[in-house]
Design an enzyme around this catalytic site. Structure first.
Site, PDB file in Angstrom:
ATOM      1  N   THR D  21      -9.647   2.594  -6.182  1.00  0.00           N
ATOM      2  CA  THR D  21      -8.580   3.412  -5.610  1.00  0.00           C
ATOM      3  C   THR D  21      -7.798   2.649  -4.546  1.00  0.00           C
ATOM      4  OG1 THR D  21     -10.059   4.266  -3.902  1.00  0.00           O
ATOM      5  CG2 THR D  21      -9.939   5.512  -5.957  1.00  0.00           C
ATOM      6  N   ASP D  22      -6.626   3.188  -4.198  1.00  0.00           N
ATOM      7  CA  ASP D  22      -5.895   2.635  -3.074  1.00  0.00           C
ATOM      8  C   ASP D  22      -5.512   3.776  -2.137  1.00  0.00           C
ATOM      9  OD1 ASP D  22      -3.539   3.899  -3.964  1.00  0.00           O
ATOM     10  OD2 ASP D  22      -2.809   2.097  -4.948  1.00  0.00           O
ATOM     11  N   LEU D  23      -4.742   3.463  -1.114  1.00  0.00           N
ATOM     12  CA  LEU D  23      -4.469   4.462  -0.083  1.00  0.00           C
ATOM     13  C   LEU D  23      -3.682   5.658  -0.602  1.00  0.00           C
ATOM     14  CD1 LEU D  23      -1.293   4.183   1.102  1.00  0.00           C
ATOM     15  CD2 LEU D  23      -2.250   2.048   1.882  1.00  0.00           C
ATOM     16  N   GLY D  24      -3.109   5.544  -1.803  1.00  0.00           N
ATOM     17  CA  GLY D  24      -2.452   6.698  -2.411  1.00  0.00           C
ATOM     18  C   GLY D  24      -3.471   7.709  -2.928  1.00  0.00           C
ATOM     19  N   GLY D  25      -4.764   7.334  -2.911  1.00  0.00           N
ATOM     20  CA  GLY D  25      -5.808   8.238  -3.360  1.00  0.00           C
ATOM     21  C   GLY D  25      -6.029   8.185  -4.866  1.00  0.00           C
TER      22      GLY D  25
END
Lengths: 138, 138, 138, 138
Positions: D21-25
């Site tokens: 995952t990344d900070l966008g969820g």
């Protein structure tokens, strides 16, 4: 006694990108190990050591044998970080480093500290090999 | 005393793919931390804990605060690995695990061992938060 | 018509580290997408856009909706690469880029080319959102 | 004409972990390429092809030369995904695949589609090499 050139502190800047973050909005814990390695690789380059040449010409590579890392504060997207490298000890076939990662702000907030041990291996069979005697000679 | 359900040993299988290897032909050192986490996430799932629900409903997530890992032998492309999870200690706002990674062969060759500490944090401000009292209740 | 500032070509340097390579001794195919994004993120930063601020203040983020990438020659460990970004088209809620990666040598050997489309999304529900009108204003 | 065994559709399950995952969820765009490759590697294994043996014994490996991917909907943390592999075309030294990723739910929501071309290369010099004639023979 350790050569002053090798013992000199070294630091490398790293930017946090999308790829480094996780759903918590901060850098994923395994990715700090990538930052630590980028700094060690740049330290080697700074000392005139090409890991590509070492592999192609001497059949040697460095492999990590131990990491002890403490995560104190999270690094965030778009942060600029400063990763330090201090060679603590050189043995016949390994090196130990003390490293840290700080946010590149006025107060240089400490985000993580780590001790890392790297062994010199023969790529062919991944067995320990002595560090080449002239590795760090100019 | 720790609940027998939580203390029971747990293991999760992981396959080594191209993405995990590096030019040394073995798994890159940071990627073992991904394997360790997959196993901890599956251990939570096995105990009925959904980390997505924990985040969405309670605003809580787990963040790693310390890892002490020793790399004994390299994992190779296409290996099947067995990653173990043993909960060593539960505190108010954190958990400590002892983990290992073995090759899934007859002799179960030990590749790495690690101690990992995870803290429970409020996602909003990344501050420590007590583990929810009913987290592991069936 | 597109603003000259936005249309101006942009390039960003990237070093290949251990983490980027795979057992073939070259950069793993998914990792070129990381390089492409670092360059797009630096292009945004260069134009005064902070993606962190965009997320925190406007609740907006960019998500990639399409990539068409051709790998022509492999990037190798320790190579320095030059990643280009050219904005090809801006629409109401998306941008299209033409990008390339070259080895930073005298002949600038072309390693890969890519077309990438990024959509502006509301982080809350990941639905398309118009690009903020003043996004690129100085 | 293509062998029915090779033409048969194939699918592989993948779980979304924190690392993806990344900070966008949601899953970071480059990581879908890892999922696509895991499924292609399992397709090869399913057909009796060991890529490790191919490299060790014949000095051959597969490298991706083109990817055309469309991201339709985001994959989320803890999702279980189904990654499909359909061999579209075999040439002397390359193979083309049509792949998709769906969420493993009742309606099998389509998250992404991709066309991928893989070339067979000699590891020694990364030059194209004909696919071994008996590669897929039982």
């Amino acid at each position: 006694m350790m050569d002053a050139r090798l013992a000199a502190p070294f630091a490398w800047r790293v930017r946090v990108y999308y790829e480094d973050t996780d759903l918590g909005g901060v850098v994923y814990y395994a990715n700090y190990l990538k930052y630590l390695e980028r700094a060690r690789s740049e330290w080697l380059r700074h000392l005139g050591v090409s890991q590509s040449a070492l592999l192609a010409e001497a059949g040697l590579l460095f492999a990590i044998t131990a990491v002890n890392i403490r995560y104190l504060r999270p690094a965030r997207f778009e942060d600029e970080l400063v990763v330090s490298v201090a060679l603590e000890r050189m043995r016949r076939a390994s090196m130990s480093f003390s490293q840290s990662i700080r946010r590149d702000t006025a107060d240089g907030e400490l985000l993580c500290t780590a001790e890392v041990t790297a062994a010199c291996l023969r790529a062919q069979d991944m067995r320990p090999a002595p560090l080449p005697p002239h590795l760090f000679q100019e």
